[in-house]
Design an enzyme around this catalytic site. Structure first.
Site, PDB file in Angstrom:
ATOM      1  CE1 TYR A 153      38.654  79.636  26.635  1.00  0.00           C
ATOM      2  CE2 TYR A 153      36.743  80.806  27.503  1.00  0.00           C
ATOM      3  CZ  TYR A 153      38.015  80.292  27.673  1.00  0.00           C
ATOM      4  OH  TYR A 153      38.649  80.428  28.884  1.00  0.00           O
TER       5      TYR A 153
ATOM      6  CG  ASP B 168      29.640  77.160  26.244  1.00  0.00           C
ATOM      7  OD1 ASP B 168      29.051  78.044  26.897  1.00  0.00           O
ATOM      8  OD2 ASP B 168      30.861  76.966  26.321  1.00  0.00           O
TER       9      ASP B 168
ATOM     10  CE  LYS C 198      31.251  85.319  29.358  1.00  0.00           C
ATOM     11  NZ  LYS C 198      32.401  85.920  30.026  1.00  0.00           N
TER      12      LYS C 198
END
Length: 421
Positions: free
Chosen positions: A143, A232, A261
């Site tokens: 993702y 990522d 995040k």
């Protein structure tokens, strides 16, 4: 457990928000999501006043928990008092970038953006601009945010309406932990591949760790064919591997890294980091356009920088990783005794029980998809919530340990797993 207020709020939300939510995963719990009123340490209180041990932790950004240390709160409040934002540079942007480049092995320069999705969008554009190529290799079930270049399934088909098939033609999905598939895609498309985009750990599909040698294969293939290796680390960054991130834990040197995040301390953020030669291709030093009104937002910079400084100085990683070890060890005992077909997965402060059918740890996202997903989502998770334990919204999302959690929270959670399983 009375949850009438959450039900009523969701009923209202369905009239004004598509699906009643602002992010799809939040609607996943059945029959309706829990609306949260407040958080404290490792707990949340819902709109009906029910209190839970919270392992969602904002889906990853809250390394310190819901109760921020005074020094972090003071940094945020001080910056807010100076004005919300300026559309001009601030010293905090420089200080935060310097902290990241000082601690993350591969990162020489940073460009701050506003979300993990924006970071991966910009990284893909940068890789294409730098190499002059168009195709991108991604991992099936990986993702990388809600972006056109990566919302692609096997055989290059868009995974969402609204994505032109012509976009998907430039995305080449391969299974994670499958070196043969990686070799094959490079043999066929090597001269056209701009980048390999990979999470060091699949952390949005049940938590799948790399097998020995897999990341080395991707590094070698990228080097041999003139492509960039993009890691990522939106989820793993500053959580797996501590301040050096997962690339420090696994000993890797990607060309570009995306962050989100934790790097924003709980506020909206994203970032791209990498080698100076590549990063300087971003405007205004280069020709690859990238810009954003809220990029490097001063409140976010204050929250993120002070969070990372606190983590560096207060042994946060020893605490959260230690609790993560206790959780996984306790859950392994429960699973071995009560559900040996299931698998305990995770590393550092990530954990999950995946309802596999054969007791084998998943090698890729397909293995997680073949597990008893609906049983986890519809039967198990509601039972855990009834026992005061808030797990992530579905079997695919990671669960996170924060500095606000305690050994008592861990013990209570293990007992609830044993009871529910």
């Amino acid at each position: 457990m009375n949850r009438d207020t959450s039900r009523d709020l969701y009923d209202r939300a369905l009239d004004s928000l598509p699906g009643g939510v602002n992010s799809s995963v939040r609607a996943a719990p059945v029959p309706y999501p829990t609306f949260v009123r407040s958080g404290e340490d490792g707990h949340v209180v819902d709109a009906d006043g029910n209190r839970y041990v919270d392992w969602v932790m904002g889906l990853g950004p809250l390394l310190l928990g819901h109760s921020l240390p005074d020094r972090v709160t003071s940094a945020i409040q001080s910056r807010t008092a100076d004005g919300p934002m300026f559309g001009m540079p601030t010293e905090l942007e420089v200080e935060h970038a310097e902290f990241v480049t000082r601690h993350v092995p591969s990162v020489e320069m940073v460009r701050f953006v506003n979300s993990g999705t924006e970071a991966t969008v910009s990284a893909v554009r940068l890789a294409r601009g730098y190499t002059g190529r168009e195709k991108v290799v991604v991992m099936e079930s990986g993702y990388h945010g809600a972006q056109e270049s990566t919302l692609v399934e096997g055989q290059g088909e868009p995974s969402s309406p609204g994505i032109p098939a012509s976009f998907a033609e430039h995305t080449l999905p391969v299974p994670f932990n499958d070196p043969e598939a990686a070799h094959e895609v490079f043999e066929e498309h090597g001269d056209d591949i701009a980048a390999v985009l990979v999470e060091p750990v699949l952390a949005n599909k049940g938590i799948v760790e790399p097998e020995p040698g897999y990341h080395e294969t991707l590094r070698d293939l990228a080097d041999d064919h003139g492509a960039l290796l993009v890691w990522d680390e939106v989820i793993t960054g500053f959580r797996v591997g501590g301040l050096q991130c997962a690339q420090g834990k696994y000993g890797f040197d990607p060309d570009l890294t995306t962050f989100g995040k934790i790097i924003g301390g709980g506020f909206p953020v994203g970032a791209i980091g990498g080698k100076t030669e590549i990063m300087n291709e971003f405007t205004p030093s280069g020709d690859v356009f990238q810009a954003g009104t809220f990029s490097g937002h001063p409140v976010t910079m204050a929250a993120g920088l002070e969070t990372l400084r606190y983590a560096a100085e207060e042994d946060v990683y020893d605490h959260v990783n230690g609790l993560g070890d206790q959780l996984r060890s306790g859950l392994e005992d429960v699973v071995e005794d009560q559900a040996p077909q299931y698998s305990v997965v995770g590393t550092d402060s990530l954990f999950k029980v995946v309802f596999t059918r054969d007791g084998e740890r998943p090698r890729n996202g397909g293995d997680v998809g073949d597990a008893s997903v609906e049983r986890w989502n519809r039967v198990f998770r509601p039972q855990m919530q009834d026992r005061g334990i808030m797990l992530s919204q579905n079997q695919f999302e990671s669960q996170f340990v924060a500095a606000g959690h305690t050994e008592e929270d861990v013990e209570r959670t293990i007992e609830a797993y044993a009871d529910a399983l």
